[in-house]
Design a protein around this motif. Structure first.
Motif, mmCIF file in Angstrom:
data_model
loop_
_atom_site.group_PDB
_atom_site.id
_atom_site.type_symbol
_atom_site.label_atom_id
_atom_site.label_comp_id
_atom_site.label_asym_id
_atom_site.label_seq_id
_atom_site.Cartn_x
_atom_site.Cartn_y
_atom_site.Cartn_z
ATOM 1 N N ARG A 1 63.437 13.945 28.348
ATOM 2 C CA ARG A 1 63.696 12.653 27.710
ATOM 3 C C ARG A 1 62.472 12.151 26.954
ATOM 4 O O ARG A 1 62.586 11.233 26.127
ATOM 5 N N ARG A 2 61.299 12.735 27.233
ATOM 6 C CA ARG A 2 60.049 12.326 26.594
ATOM 7 C C ARG A 2 59.597 13.330 25.530
ATOM 8 O O ARG A 2 58.436 13.300 25.117
ATOM 9 N N GLY B 1 61.342 15.744 22.029
ATOM 10 C CA GLY B 1 62.007 15.467 20.759
ATOM 11 C C GLY B 1 61.139 15.775 19.559
ATOM 12 O O GLY B 1 59.945 15.459 19.528
ATOM 13 N N LEU C 1 67.221 18.129 23.115
ATOM 14 C CA LEU C 1 66.335 17.059 23.573
ATOM 15 C C LEU C 1 64.868 17.482 23.531
ATOM 16 O O LEU C 1 63.978 16.637 23.393
ATOM 17 N N GLY D 1 65.908 15.921 17.305
ATOM 18 C CA GLY D 1 66.124 14.501 17.510
ATOM 19 C C GLY D 1 64.846 13.699 17.301
ATOM 20 O O GLY D 1 63.797 14.234 16.934
ATOM 21 N N LYS E 1 61.408 11.483 17.972
ATOM 22 C CA LYS E 1 60.271 11.625 18.878
ATOM 23 C C LYS E 1 60.359 10.573 19.982
ATOM 24 O O LYS E 1 60.566 9.394 19.716
ATOM 25 N N ARG E 2 60.172 11.028 21.198
ATOM 26 C CA ARG E 2 60.214 10.111 22.338
ATOM 27 C C ARG E 2 58.972 10.321 23.211
ATOM 28 O O ARG E 2 59.028 10.250 24.428
ATOM 29 N N ARG F 1 70.990 12.511 18.773
ATOM 30 C CA ARG F 1 70.142 11.353 18.459
ATOM 31 C C ARG F 1 69.203 10.997 19.608
ATOM 32 O O ARG F 1 68.654 9.900 19.641
ATOM 33 N N GLY F 2 69.044 11.898 20.536
ATOM 34 C CA GLY F 2 68.153 11.649 21.664
ATOM 35 C C GLY F 2 68.903 11.113 22.858
ATOM 36 O O GLY F 2 70.142 11.188 22.946
ATOM 37 N N THR F 3 68.184 10.541 23.788
ATOM 38 C CA THR F 3 68.787 10.017 25.006
ATOM 39 C C THR F 3 67.954 8.850 25.507
ATOM 40 O O THR F 3 66.832 8.619 25.036
#
Length: 624
Positions: free
Chosen positions: A362-363, A365, A436, A440, A442-443, A524-526
């Motif tokens: 989740r971190r 992308g 992920l 997608g 950047k997270r 589009r990410g999460t």
């Protein structure tokens, strides 16, 4: 032949004995010994391939290992088509992982110790697949268990790593107990643990079916422990606490394949009992679904891959349980899996290397722009594991699904349906992982400004494994079946309920569906924080389908309660009787000691009192 084992074992010995004096060059020695073993194994493989089919077997008796009464066990080695392919997998993929580890562990103070344990692991695994009897296999089996404990808990200063190593060790001891009981039954039934003697005795139908079934089930228990299959699968994902090269070596080329090798090597035992085969197939089908379901709910990049290993080993168990031609199919998938799973794990390590050791997808992308080599090689491994043609997984997993569907009766629909569903779920969670991580928005966390590609010593093994991910399945789909014919024999062709193209069409439809759903959900990410579980299945998957809870309540809690009860019995019962007797003697002695005053008048009074009592007693007896 013994040099195959001696080379990495000598490397481990030198690195452990020299200690810090080998810190500068220990990693080079550790890598060189495995590389030399690969070259030697390749030479032996080519020599074996030049022999006729019925002569492709070489044995070597080293010395007498155990001699007691009628029990005589030799330390012998066997190099045949089955052990040969495992030797090449262990040393070949193992060598690439060693090379990768040179860069990955370059800043670790314990790098020399790490490579010593790595060499020990390879040596133990080679002994496991080269032993010519079940006792020698068991010696290598235990060596692998010890080495895995040392590597999983390598960073033992971390409580999570120490706990994970202990968990793996204990879970494997359960399986090892089953393997050991099977060996005892073999000796009681055949008077030997030699492969050929056991197999000939099984083929002669001299044993009751219950004995054959018991031997098969106890062997299966041992295989489930080493390969992380239900119900002993809980240790395998926790093994991710070790360094990433450990994850790649354990999950791709060595430890988890040992259970598949055990069942494949013992195929005459399982083929002699349909119930044992059915249990193997059931365990494989159930485990592959367990791994897929849990893999959909994980956010740790290494744990997603760990559960994919649980699932893929389930496919292998399903194949070797089906018997016949499927024995070879299981081995082919195992070999192809060694390439693409090693590439995926090492790719995950490369991502962690460029992202300050973060593991939460989740971190991530957008990493494909910054890590082109890692992205592309990971892409090939991802396409291979979901079985997209013409990559290796398509040639190895689809035939297993077809073989499962063609099993007689209701079993074909149940096991074939499980394998087909697993293919769709694999495509879903692996697509989720890939998107992920590399695509997608950047997270990233604030401490990461510019992710970077790994050095060449880490990316070159990735490219080599990527080539294997592309080509291994197609090259081995026919050649390995023919190569393993001297081991498994010629297979009979049965009437098929489903055609090859039908099975392939169904599989590709579910794979594409899984990819599309994952793409639409995660392109589009999460969310950066874990969302509340909306369904029971998601909640259960996040809790590993409550497998750990089950172990704690059903296995750990009764054991803990029993221990407390035994401690209470020991303290109040055993110790209470002993301590009470001692207290009684001590108290009585203290009271008697008070009567010893040292005065003559006291003693005279005592004598007089005693005389009066005696006279009174005599009078009562006489005149009473």
């Amino acid at each position: 032949m013994w040099l195959l084992i001696a080379l990495p074992l000598a490397g481990a010995t030198v690195l452990l004995l020299l200690g810090r004096r080998a810190d500068r060059w220990g990693h080079l020695l550790g890598t060189a010994t495995v590389g030399a073993a690969f070259v030697l194994g390749l030479v032996f493989f080519l020599q074996l391939s030049g022999l006729p089919d019925d002569a492709r077997s070489a044995t070597l008796d080293l010395f007498t290992f155990v001699e007691s009464g009628s029990l005589n066990i030799s330390a012998g080695l066997l190099f045949d088509p089955l052990s040969a392919v495992f030797v090449l997998l262990i040393t070949g993929v193992g060598f690439l992982i060693h090379v990768y580890a040179i860069g990955y562990m370059s800043h670790d103070e314990g790098r020399r110790r790490f490579f010593a344990f790595f060499n020990l692991f390879v040596a133990a695994m080679l002994l496991l697949v080269l032993g010519d009897n079940y006792v020698m296999m068991f010696v290598g089996w235990e060596g692998v268990g010890v080495a895995s404990y040392l590597l999983i808990s390598f960073w033992f200063n971390r409580p999570s790593a120490a706990t994970a190593g202990k968990k793996a060790f204990l879970a494997n001891r359960v399986g090892d107990a089953g393997f050991l009981i099977a060996i005892f039954l073999m000796f009681a039934s055949f008077g030997s643990t030699d492969f050929q003697t056991v197999f000939n005795g099984t083929a002669a139908n001299n044993l009751a079916s219950g004995t054959v079934l018991a031997i098969g089930l106890f062997l299966l228990l041992g295989a489930c422990g080493k390969s992380g299959q239900f119900p002993l699968q809980t240790w395998l994902p926790d093994a991710m606490e070790g360094p990433t090269p450990v994850s790649a070596l354990i999950h791709a080329a060595t430890m988890v394949t040992a259970g598949v090798y055990l069942i494949a090597r013992s195929h005459p035992i399982f083929s002699a009992n349909e119930t044992a085969q059915l249990v193997v197939v059931s365990i494989g089908a159930l485990t592959l679904l367990i791994g897929c379901v849990i893999g959909c709910a994980k956010d740790d990049i290494k744990r997603v891959l760990a559960y994919s290993t649980v699932s893929q080993i389930g496919y292998m168990f399903l194949a070797v349980g089906l018997g016949g031609a499927a024995y070879a199919l299981g081995i082919i998938h195992l070999l192809a899996h060694g390439f693409f799973k090693a590439g995926l794990f090492l790719g995950a390590g490369s991502v962690m290397h460029g992202m300050n050791d973060q593991v939460d997808i989740r971190r991530f992308g957008g990493l494909w722009k910054y890590m082109k080599s890692t992205w592309f090689t990971f892409l090939l491994g991802y396409l291979a594991i979901i079985g997209l043609p013409p990559l290796s997984g398509f040639f190895t997993k689809d035939p297993i699904i077809l073989a499962a569907f063609n099993r007689e009766g209701w079993q074909g629909w149940v096991f074939g349906g499980a394998a087909l569903l697993g293919a769709g779920l694999t495509a879903f969670y692996m697509t989720r992982l890939f998107i992920l991580t590399f695509h997608g928005p950047k997270r990233w966390t604030d401490d990461i400004e510019h992710p970077h590609e790994s050095p060449a010593i880490m990316t070159i093994p990735l490219w080599i494994l990527a080539v294997g991910s592309v080509a291994a399945g197609g090259l081995m789909s026919t050649s390995v079946v023919n190569w393993l014919t001297p081991v498994f024999g010629h297979t009979e062709h049965h009437e098929e309920k489903m055609s090859h193209w039908t099975a392939t069409g169904l599989t590709m439809a579910l794979v594409v569906l899984g990819v599309v759903i994952a793409f639409l959900l995660f392109r589009r990410g999460t969310a950066l924080a874990e969302q509340p579980a909306r369904t029971h299945i998601v909640r259960a998957a996040r809790q590993n389908l409550y497998a750990d809870r089950f172990n704690e309540l059903v296995l750990e809690l009764p054991g803990r309660l029993l221990t407390r009860a035994l401690v209470w019995v020991d303290n109040r019962g055993v110790d209470g009787v002993v301590n009470g007797l001692a207290a009684a003697v001590g108290g009585g002695s203290a009271r008697l000691r008070r009567s010893q005053t040292g005065f003559v008048r006291s003693y005279a009074l005592s004598i007089l009192s005693g005389a009066v009592v005696v006279v009174a007693a005599l009078l009562v007896v006489t005149f009473g």
